[in-house]
Design a protein around this motif. Sequence first.
Motif, mmCIF file in Angstrom:
data_model
loop_
_atom_site.group_PDB
_atom_site.id
_atom_site.type_symbol
_atom_site.label_atom_id
_atom_site.label_comp_id
_atom_site.label_asym_id
_atom_site.label_seq_id
_atom_site.Cartn_x
_atom_site.Cartn_y
_atom_site.Cartn_z
ATOM 1 N N VAL A 1 36.629 -21.425 18.187
ATOM 2 C CA VAL A 1 36.325 -20.024 18.492
ATOM 3 C C VAL A 1 35.980 -19.799 19.957
ATOM 4 C CG1 VAL A 1 34.787 -18.102 17.972
ATOM 5 C CG2 VAL A 1 35.554 -19.585 16.138
ATOM 6 N N CYS A 2 35.015 -20.557 20.483
ATOM 7 C CA CYS A 2 34.581 -20.298 21.861
ATOM 8 C C CYS A 2 33.704 -21.448 22.331
ATOM 9 C CB CYS A 2 33.787 -18.992 21.935
ATOM 10 S SG CYS A 2 32.274 -19.031 20.966
ATOM 11 N N VAL B 1 27.505 -13.433 17.933
ATOM 12 C CA VAL B 1 28.760 -12.918 18.495
ATOM 13 C C VAL B 1 29.729 -12.734 17.326
ATOM 14 C CG1 VAL B 1 28.488 -14.099 20.716
ATOM 15 C CG2 VAL B 1 29.783 -15.206 18.875
ATOM 16 N N ALA B 2 30.768 -11.897 17.564
ATOM 17 C CA ALA B 2 31.770 -11.694 16.530
ATOM 18 C C ALA B 2 33.021 -12.465 16.891
ATOM 19 C CB ALA B 2 32.097 -10.207 16.401
ATOM 20 N N ALA B 3 33.688 -13.025 15.873
ATOM 21 C CA ALA B 3 34.957 -13.709 16.117
ATOM 22 C C ALA B 3 35.997 -13.145 15.162
ATOM 23 C CB ALA B 3 34.800 -15.210 15.887
ATOM 24 N N LEU B 4 37.247 -13.142 15.636
ATOM 25 C CA LEU B 4 38.337 -12.602 14.825
ATOM 26 C C LEU B 4 39.182 -13.762 14.322
ATOM 27 C CD1 LEU B 4 39.759 -9.946 13.996
ATOM 28 C CD2 LEU B 4 41.101 -10.124 16.100
ATOM 29 N N LEU B 5 39.411 -13.816 13.023
ATOM 30 C CA LEU B 5 40.227 -14.892 12.468
ATOM 31 C C LEU B 5 41.701 -14.462 12.455
ATOM 32 C CD1 LEU B 5 38.064 -16.151 9.473
ATOM 33 C CD2 LEU B 5 38.124 -16.901 11.869
ATOM 34 N N ARG C 1 40.179 -11.349 9.290
ATOM 35 C CA ARG C 1 38.780 -11.319 8.911
ATOM 36 C C ARG C 1 37.897 -11.448 10.151
ATOM 37 N NH1 ARG C 1 38.104 -15.939 4.743
ATOM 38 N NH2 ARG C 1 39.868 -16.730 5.932
ATOM 39 N N GLN C 2 36.698 -10.944 10.070
ATOM 40 C CA GLN C 2 35.767 -11.047 11.191
ATOM 41 C C GLN C 2 34.562 -11.883 10.774
ATOM 42 O OE1 GLN C 2 34.652 -7.454 13.193
ATOM 43 N NE2 GLN C 2 36.587 -6.408 12.713
ATOM 44 N N ARG D 1 31.085 -8.090 8.290
ATOM 45 C CA ARG D 1 31.046 -6.724 7.780
ATOM 46 C C ARG D 1 29.736 -6.445 7.048
ATOM 47 N NH1 ARG D 1 33.233 -4.424 2.883
ATOM 48 N NH2 ARG D 1 33.486 -2.167 3.191
ATOM 49 N N ALA E 1 31.832 -3.431 10.909
ATOM 50 C CA ALA E 1 31.794 -4.862 11.206
ATOM 51 C C ALA E 1 30.802 -5.110 12.330
ATOM 52 C CB ALA E 1 33.191 -5.337 11.591
ATOM 53 N N VAL E 2 29.532 -5.205 11.994
ATOM 54 C CA VAL E 2 28.490 -5.230 13.020
ATOM 55 C C VAL E 2 27.377 -6.250 12.775
ATOM 56 C CG1 VAL E 2 28.798 -2.820 13.681
ATOM 57 C CG2 VAL E 2 27.244 -3.373 11.811
ATOM 58 N N ARG F 1 25.684 -8.108 15.505
ATOM 59 C CA ARG F 1 24.834 -7.427 16.478
ATOM 60 C C ARG F 1 23.407 -7.234 15.983
ATOM 61 N NH1 ARG F 1 29.021 -2.587 17.586
ATOM 62 N NH2 ARG F 1 30.911 -3.837 17.409
#
Lengths: 869, 116
Positions: free
Chosen positions: B23-24, B35-39, B43-44, B61, B68-69, B72
């Motif tokens: 991811v990062c 943090v958010a990641a996108l698959l 999917r998040q 979500r 989708a937060v 945060r």
Amino acid sequence: MTANPVATPTIVLVGHGMVGQRFLEALAERGLTATHRVVVLCEEPRPAYDRVQLTSYFSGRTPEELSLTDREFIADHGIELHVGDPAVAVDREARRVTARSGLVVGYDTLVLATGSYPFVPPVPNKDAEGCFVYRTIEDLLAIEAYAKSRATTGAVVGGGLLGLEAAGALKGLGLTSHIVEFAPRLMPVQVDDGGGAALLRTIEDMGLSVHTGVGTQEIVVGEDGAVTGMRLSDGSELATDLVVFSAGVRPRDQLARDCGLAVGERGGVSVDERCRTVTDPRVFAIGECALAADGRVYGLVAPGYEQAETAAATLAEDEASFTGADLSTKLKLLGVDVASFGDAHGTAEDCLDVVYSDSRAGLYKKLVIGRDGTLLGGILVGDAEAYGTLRALTGSVPPVSPESLVLPAGAGAGAQLGPSALPDDAVVCSCHNVSKGTIRGAVTEHRCTTVPEVKKCTKAGTGCGSCVKVLGQLVTTELEASGVEVDKGLCGCFAQTREELYEIVRALRIASYRELLDRYGREDARGGEGCETCKPAVASVIASLAPAIGASGYVLDGEQAALQDTNDHFLANLQKNGSYSVVPRIPGGEIAPEKLIVIGEIARDFGLYTKITGGQRIDMFGARVEQLPLIWARLVDAGFESGHAYGKSLRTVKSCVGSTWCRYGVQDSVRMAIDLELRYRGLRSPHKLKSAVSGCARECAEAQSKDFGVIATSSGWNLYVGGNGGATPRHADLLAQDLSDAELVRLIDRFLMFYIRTADRLERTSTWLERIPGGLDHVRDVVVHDSLGICDELERLMAAHVAHYRDEWADTINDPEKLARFVSFVNAPDTPDPVVAFVPERDQIKPDLPLLSLGIRPADTVLEGSAQR
Amino acid sequence: MTLAPETTDLKVQLRLADSWYTVCDLHRLEPGRGVAALLPDGRQVALFRDRADRLYGIDNRDPFVGAAVLSRGLTGTHQGRTFVASPLLKQRFDLETGQCLDDESVRVATYGVRAR
Ligand code: SRM
Ligand SMILES: Cc1cc2nc3c(=O)[nH]c(=O)nc-3n(C[C@H](O)[C@H](O)[C@H](O)COP(=O)(O)OP(=O)(O)OC[C@H]3O[C@@H](n4cnc5c(N)ncnc54)[C@H](O)[C@@H]3O)c2cc1C
Ligand code: SF4
Ligand code: FES
């Protein structure tokens, strides 16, 4: 038709009103619905509903919401309910009742709960089109339809409890409203002359015209037969399109009279202490149609409920009796505080009055005290805060002097008598006759820990609602007493209050949340993550003390960033679909056309929804997280800075146009508002801070609803503090008068810093002022007279804040490391969050809510344009 | 999982059905913040790191509002377990199990996470 063969014993209830319903519940609770056939004849087109809250129909409660019963209750208990089918005759010999539909039901026990009908004085044309009474949902529907279609003025005959409610409702329907009362004062039954005078003032201030001491002689009608006015006993004529009669009620005892049951001289079916009619042991009468054993007909719901319980208990062969009840009332009219309880008029022998009266403020409080100091009753007008407690104390000797009970807070005494002073048998909820002991029991034995649970368990507070406040206080005290620790600590991590943490941070110069948690947190919280309550609270304390303790004032620096609520973390307000709103500061609401254009351009270019806020500025909604820095780069460029709409900090200082333009203005309110907004911008505080400056006493800026409000006088400024809009509005209190510019600013500096130092988390100045010991007087002592010797320090702290202020957004867009945070996805920073989407509405956008409930878009559309995998 | 302190060029990886998805960089995860990641399938995932450097991954979500937060939200400890509180209506979710602590009937998906 013939009577049904009576297999199981049958109870027939005539009248499905409030008391009738309560009777059915009492039968069910005692198991009698299982052993008896229960038949109910209900005249109205709908089953029992909450008549007490009838007027709330006009504030949006639907007839369904007013209902007191449901299909399940009726079905589960096998009750045969005949709606819209009144009883028309009773044959006591044959023991059967005939309904209008022709239905005939045999009974073993007959219960009359037929209530009252509104009394309409026999004046000419009383039945003309446009004349109404105020008793049922159907009455209200008819009044509403008529008012909307063909009336602009309405008059209510009768200035009692219901008359005032009805007049308030007419006003709410947009009619110019009059009240005509024969007695020399309003609410003659409940209040005395002094109270009536204070009440009159309040009612007139609400825009209702009151005519007391005059009777209605004739309803005047036009050619079409509809009402055009009323002729009054003083010879005058009052023009009106609609008349509501609210001149008292009379028991509905005709059915009883017709079948030979004894009724009182002034009506009401005569019953004994068990609510059995004195004539026929098989017939009971309860509620407003009954003449109780004490010789009274009760027009309130609480005594009716007691009678319902008594009748049901009698049928179950339990001990119970009804020998009389309390006539306490609290007016439910919006904006008028009036309450009377016990022996309000002082009819007991040798009793004495304690009266506090301030007709200027519309305040009147009277307590009736017996020779031995027993509280017998009282009247409260203008401020009925203490009603719940005082009503419950009636019949006992209050633990503090009566004088201190009527004096307003801040006027010398103002003893705040809490419900803990009440004896256990004191009735706290008179609608459902629930004592303090029962409420305590709900907490201690039934383990209720919240007010809603206690309401459900005891029914207390589910009637007129006037006892809910006391209920809340009792539940807290009880939880505390029974050791269910009502922890004063900030949260599960800290046993200290916010104020205590503030002192620790200040004195020990602790600039790190972790350090604070690990050293001063609760034992088992040390070394942990903390929680979502204390993190932002401590972040706020550190931020407001930053210059003094050597911390960074920038809320996204280092560890501080991780503590901020999501709004502070992204310096914007999170919306329901995950997008953000952007609010640039517009000090004092003053904005040059060039800047307005910039806002317009930015909103257009980013496709944002724009709205003028209630705080005199402009909000742009629908920005995605990765757009925030781009938007702010342009805003900062045009000279805007953060408006802190996201922070627990200063929001806006609203202003009116003031002496520069307005012919009435006596000071330059715009300049002062801008000065104040720029001085206090960015100041982190326990809750948000709002302010306003008005240029004269007309108060167009609504300064008295603000945390600190300023109103110009010809010789300077008046400072008001502790005002609040929101859910529990509070008028601000005058702190000091005729201040110079410098004096004003110095006093606000001290006031704000003292508040920041001592308030709880999320406690506005209004609740803080009400909570802290000594209230306004204490605050005045501290900030005006420097009674604690801390004013120098308070001023120094504020000076440091002002000197260190920096715009958070300017700092952020100039710092690449901070900017890295503003991405949709850590692994796909250029792919917008696919759930944030919009649909058009009124030429702008709104969130695509259906998409939110799906939660996800098909994969192929998602990864389009994704720069990184 | 736990990490040796101050290891730098580590990458955060998420377990997908049969592989680990990178991811990062680990340093993008601040302790206490997500943090958010996108698959690849859309999917998040919300990724978190706590004070003890443990890593967590849950569905991003918010099941109550739909946005989708969750990445945060603020994290915290409740009875020894690390949770995140949704930034919308503040319901808390156990980061290890995805169980909502304020509503028994709600649970969000969780993901295996490692750094290497
Ligand atoms: C935008 C605005 C409504 C509007 O479209 O006009 C607004 C919007 C919100 N208000 Fe407000 N309030 C707005 C003016 C007001 C006013 C009017 C005023 O300020 O003159 C009040 C009553 C005055 C007062 O506060 O005393 C007001 C009383 C509240 C309250 C209740 C506060 C209280 O003490 O009872 C809340 C809830 C809270 O803060 O806990 C609230 C909370 C909110 C929140 C933050 C709710 C939330 O968490 O999402 C809204 C977010 C705004 C956003 O996303 O940008 N808002 N809110 C107004 C922004 C004004 C501004 O320019 O900053
Ligand atoms: C606007 C308003 C505000 C009020 N506010 C308060 C308040 O704040 N506090 C308070 O204590 N009280 C208040 N009251 C009074 C309270 O509503 C009554 O005391 C209470 O409803 C009495 O209950 P009841 O069952 O005796 O009569 P009702 O509720 O009037 O019920 C009697 C029912 O019997 C029906 N009926 C009559 N004759 C027959 C028949 N022959 N066959 C079948 N059915 C029949 C009627 O249609 C009616 O539905 C208020 C009343 C009104 C109108
Ligand atoms: S408050 Fe006074 S000065 Fe300000 S706009 Fe209103 S009338 Fe004019
Ligand atoms: S006194 Fe009316 S609900 Fe309690």
